[in-house]
Write a protein that holds these residues in place. Structure first.
Motif, PDB file in Angstrom:
ATOM      1  N   ARG A 149       0.824  -1.210   0.000  1.00 21.02           N
ATOM      2  CA  ARG A 149       0.000   0.000   0.000  1.00 21.02           C
ATOM      3  C   ARG A 149       0.859   1.262   0.000  1.00 21.02           C
ATOM      4  N   LEU A 150       0.471   2.241  -0.833  1.00 21.31           N
ATOM      5  CA  LEU A 150       1.090   3.563  -0.828  1.00 21.31           C
ATOM      6  C   LEU A 150       0.017   4.591  -1.168  1.00 21.31           C
ATOM      7  N   PRO A 164       3.831   0.164  -5.057  1.00 18.33           N
ATOM      8  CA  PRO A 164       3.362  -1.089  -4.457  1.00 18.33           C
ATOM      9  C   PRO A 164       3.151  -2.194  -5.476  1.00 18.33           C
ATOM     10  N   MET A 165       2.898  -1.826  -6.748  1.00 14.28           N
ATOM     11  CA  MET A 165       2.691  -2.852  -7.769  1.00 14.28           C
ATOM     12  C   MET A 165       3.994  -3.579  -8.090  1.00 14.28           C
ATOM     13  N   TYR A 166       5.092  -2.842  -8.301  1.00 12.89           N
ATOM     14  CA  TYR A 166       6.328  -3.564  -8.634  1.00 12.89           C
ATOM     15  C   TYR A 166       6.872  -4.318  -7.426  1.00 12.89           C
ATOM     16  N   LEU A 167       6.538  -3.866  -6.215  1.00  9.68           N
ATOM     17  CA  LEU A 167       6.953  -4.631  -5.041  1.00  9.68           C
ATOM     18  C   LEU A 167       6.163  -5.932  -4.925  1.00  9.68           C
ATOM     19  N   VAL A 223      -2.907  -4.796  -4.099  1.00 11.50           N
ATOM     20  CA  VAL A 223      -2.141  -3.570  -4.302  1.00 11.50           C
ATOM     21  C   VAL A 223      -3.083  -2.385  -4.130  1.00 11.50           C
ATOM     22  N   GLU A 224      -2.716  -1.459  -3.252  1.00  6.75           N
ATOM     23  CA  GLU A 224      -3.584  -0.328  -2.932  1.00  6.75           C
ATOM     24  C   GLU A 224      -2.849   0.982  -3.147  1.00  6.75           C
ATOM     25  N   ALA A 225      -3.564   1.982  -3.665  1.00  9.85           N
ATOM     26  CA  ALA A 225      -2.971   3.305  -3.866  1.00  9.85           C
ATOM     27  C   ALA A 225      -4.068   4.355  -3.790  1.00  9.85           C
ATOM     28  N   GLY A 226      -3.694   5.556  -3.380  1.00 10.69           N
ATOM     29  CA  GLY A 226      -4.694   6.614  -3.316  1.00 10.69           C
ATOM     30  C   GLY A 226      -4.080   7.995  -3.189  1.00 10.69           C
TER      31      GLY A 226
END
Length: 337
Positions: free
Chosen positions: A150-151, A189-192, A233-236
């Protein structure tokens, strides 16, 4: 000394990359081009370096060895391929391109012109990532079953007289970005997640529009694997206090990291309590490794693998969010030799 041109000050990280070039003993910024002429002239004036209105004129200069691409994401393909054809080494903000087809064309171009391409994927080289991979490879966690990364930040939340948040308005233009929180911030967070679990079989995305912008400001992507493992995978852009974090769970143990305390905790099957890991030193930054590969005349293959796979994952996520159904991943990109 490698002389570099900065192509675009569109992205908020452009100044950061310029600072990295200033700090490196083997590089200096000697020219600037920007799709926004006024913005580019202002940045060039600050540095007392030439500003080029015409990109091809900058790329034709024998004084320029490489370029840092920080343009709007939508024109990455055009700008990067033109730079490669001009035989300039290229460091680019993520994502490499908005589609797998464009990314494949960039990789072909880079290979044909024998130039070094590197994508900015900074969290791959951070101590918490290096330690997490060490623990995964040790087998302490067993078979991985779930990864959550998450980021998020508050860039789209109105603050005082700034009614759109601290992110520039251009970050909410679909034409310029190709996507919002997931396409920009969610890259990390996606590439991780991809590093920890590998490439999934299927991607299913759901996007939210909390502030009513043209692009998503709240996003979740689920990654599905043949062995039953899942990635989340989370982002906002709409969270004021949401620290970067990841969780890695397996059949034998779990691992947790959060920026709120900057501790990496792990617990295996035989551990009576959570252990705090000693973190190693960071590896050289993506920019530093780019320069090293230019000097050595080598391909930064690991970076290109992750960068090209990131493009595939982002394209699949955006397509899934639009269609409302999962996207299967089938295409494999051919990397430069």
């Amino acid at each position: 000394m490698l002389k570099l041109g900065i192509l675009g000050y569109w992205h908020v990280h452009a100044s950061d990359y310029a600072s990295q070039a200033d700090a490196h003993p083997l590089t200096e910024v000697t020219a600037i081009w920007d799709e926004d002429i006024e913005r580019g002239r202002a940045e060039a004036a600050k540095r007392s370096v030439p500003f080029y209105e015409n990109l091809d004129q900058l790329l034709a200069s024998p004084e320029i060895d490489g370029v840092i691409v920080v343009t709007s994401t939508a024109i990455h393909h055009e700008v990067i391929t033109r730079a490669a054809r001009a035989k300039k080494h290229i460091f680019t903000e993520k994502v490499i391109a908005l589609t797998t087809e464009e990314c494949a064309d960039i990789l072909r171009c880079v290979q044909e012109e024998n130039v070094t391409l590197t994508a900015s994927l900074p969290r791959l080289y951070e101590p918490y990532t290096l330690k997490a991979m060490e623990i995964i490879h040790s087998g302490l966690l067993g078979q991985l079953t779930l990864v959550r990364t998450r980021l998020s930040h508050n860039g789209a939340i109105p603050q005082g007289t700034n009614h759109q948040g601290w992110l520039p308005e251009r970050f909410f233009s679909y034409k310029e970005t190709g996507g919002g929180a997931m396409t920009d911030l969610g890259c990390h967070p996606m590439y991780l997640a991809n590093l920890f679990l590998g490439m999934p079989e299927q991607v299913y995305a759901s996007y939210g529009y909390v502030t009513g912008k043209e692009v998503e400001d709240n996003a979740v992507v689920q990654l599905s694997y043949a062995n039953g493992a899942l990635g989340v995978v989370e982002a906002g852009f709409v969270n004021r206090h949401s620290p970067f974090s990841f969780e890695i769970h397996g059949t034998e143990g779990s691992l947790l990291y959060s920026d709120h305390d900057r501790k990496l905790l792990y617990r295996g099957a035989n551990d009576e309590k959570w252990q705090t890991a000693d973190l190693p030193d960071a590896e050289p930054s993506a920019f530093e490794q780019w320069i090293s590969h230019i000097e050595a005349g080598t391909v930064f293959e690991a970076n290109l693998v992750m960068g090209s796979q990131l493009t595939q994952l982002m394209e699949a996520s955006n397509r899934s969010a639009r269609s409302g159904v999962p996207e299967k991943l089938t295409t494999k990109l051919k990397l430069p030799n």
